[in-house]
Motif scaffolding. Structure first.
Motif, short mmCIF file in Angstrom:
data_model
loop_
_atom_site.label_atom_id
_atom_site.label_comp_id
_atom_site.label_asym_id
_atom_site.label_seq_id
_atom_site.Cartn_x
_atom_site.Cartn_y
_atom_site.Cartn_z
N ARG A 187 -86.63 67.84 -0.78
CA ARG A 187 -86.59 69.13 -1.10
C ARG A 187 -85.85 69.23 -2.75
O ARG A 187 -84.97 68.44 -2.64
CB ARG A 187 -85.99 70.08 -0.17
N TYR A 188 -86.07 70.03 -3.50
CA TYR A 188 -85.38 69.89 -4.88
C TYR A 188 -85.35 71.47 -5.23
O TYR A 188 -86.18 72.31 -5.02
CB TYR A 188 -86.04 69.10 -5.88
N HIS A 189 -84.17 71.81 -5.86
CA HIS A 189 -84.15 73.09 -6.27
C HIS A 189 -83.06 73.07 -7.61
O HIS A 189 -82.11 72.29 -7.75
CB HIS A 189 -83.30 74.15 -5.51
N SER B 135 -80.85 74.68 -8.87
CA SER B 135 -79.44 74.93 -8.77
C SER B 135 -78.57 74.28 -7.76
O SER B 135 -77.49 74.01 -7.64
CB SER B 135 -79.16 76.55 -8.35
N LYS B 136 -79.43 73.56 -6.73
CA LYS B 136 -78.98 72.63 -5.54
C LYS B 136 -79.19 71.46 -5.82
O LYS B 136 -78.40 70.41 -5.28
CB LYS B 136 -79.37 73.23 -4.42
N TYR C 66 -81.37 67.82 -5.12
CA TYR C 66 -82.27 67.12 -4.00
C TYR C 66 -81.37 67.43 -2.48
O TYR C 66 -80.08 66.89 -2.42
CB TYR C 66 -82.37 65.63 -4.32
#
Length: 246
Positions: free
Chosen positions: A138-140, A142-143, A145
Motif C-alpha cells: 500500500r502507498y499513501h 503522507s504515510k 509505503y
C-alpha cells in the motif's frame, strides 16, 4: 483398439493399443511400436523395409538411414526404444528415445526441453510470488509505503480495543514548567556541583551580603514609629440641632 491424443508437440501425446498390452514382450515390442496408428513411428525407416522384405533385424546394421532398436527392457512393464540415424555399421547418431510403460508409449524429453521446462516453472513461481507481494503493498503520499496483510484485519477485529491513555500534561505545559525550573535554578543555584559522573560533589561558596549596622536598623525602625505618632487632622464636629418652628 488404439487411442491417440494428437497435439502439435510430440512430447504432449501418448499412444496405446490395449489389444497388445497382455502379450507384450521383448520379442514383439518393436512390432507393437510399428503399428500404423502409432504417431511416433516413421514409416520411411529401415525397419519398415526389413519388415516388407521379411528379413531379420540383423540386416539393419548393413543399411544406412533411420532405424528403431530396443535399447532396454524391464519385463513386464517397461521398454525403451531408440530412434537413431545409422551412417555405417559402427556409427550411429541418436535422434530420440521412447519409453513404453504398461503398454502406453511416450516420447522422452531431451535435455534442452527439460531445462526449459524447469526454468519456466521457476520463473512462473517467482512471478507469482511477486504478484502476491504487490497485492499486499500500500502507498499513501503522507504515510509512504507499508504492508497490509489480510490476516491483519482479522487480528485487529478480534483484538480487544484498549483505551488510549490520556497524557498528564500538554506540550505547552511541559515547556512552561521547564522554563520556570530553569529560571529558579539560575536564581537559586545549588550549593554543590559534580564536575564529572562518579566524582565527589564540591561545595560552592555562596557570597553573603554584609549585614547593615545595628544603628541603621534602629533608625529605620524609629522612622515609621514617628510617622505613626503624628497628630491626626481634626475631624469636623457634628452639625448642631436647630429648633423646629411651629
Amino acid at each position: 483398439m488404439a487411442s491417440v491424443d494428437f497435439r502439435d508437440n510430440l512430447l504432449g501425446i501418448s499412444w496405446v493399443d490395449s489389444g497388445w498390452v497382455p502379450i507384450l514382450n521383448p520379442g514383439n515390442v518393436l512390432d507393437y511400436f510399428s503399428e500404423r496408428s502409432n504417431p511416433f513411428y516413421d514409416r520411411t525407416c529401415n525397419n519398415e523395409i526389413v519388415k516388407m522384405q521379411r528379413l531379420t533385424l540383423e540386416h539393419l546394421n548393413q543399411m544406412v538411414g533411420v532405424e528403431y532398436i530396443l535399447l532396454h527392457a524391464q519385463e513386464p512393464i517397461l521398454y525403451i526404444i531408440r530412434k537413431q540415424q545409422r551412417q555405417s555399421p559402427t556409427q550411429v547418431i541418436p535422434l530420440a528415445d521412447y519409453y513404453i510403460i504398461a503398454g502406453v508409449v511416450y516420447q522422452a524429453p531431451d535435455l534442452g526441453t527439460v531445462i526449459s521446462s524447469r526454468v519456466l516453472s521457476a520463473v512462473h513461481g517467482i512471478q507469482s510470488a511477486f504478484d502476491e507481494a504487490m497485492s499486499y503493498c500500500r502507498y499513501h503520499p503522507s504515510k509512504g509505503y507499508w504492508w497490509h496483510f489480510k490476516d491483519q484485519e482479522e487480528r485487529e477485529k478480534t483484538k480487544p480495543k484498549s483505551k488510549k491513555k490520556e497524557e498528564p500534561s500538554s506540550l505547552f505545559q511541559r515547556h512552561r514548567v521547564d522554563t520556570l525550573l530553569l529560571d529558579l535554578r539560575s536564581k537559586f543555584p545549588p550549593t554543590f556541583y559534580q564536575p564529572k559522573p562518579g566524582d565527589k560533589p564540591i561545595p560552592v561558596e555562596v557570597k553573603k551580603e554584609p549585614e547593615p549596622p545595628a544603628e541603621a536598623v534602629k533608625q529605620e525602625e524609629r522612622e515609621p514609629a514617628t510617622k505613626s505618632s503624628a497628630p491626626a487632622p481634626p475631624s469636623k464636629p457634628p452639625p448642631e440641632k436647630r429648633a423646629r418652628l411651629q
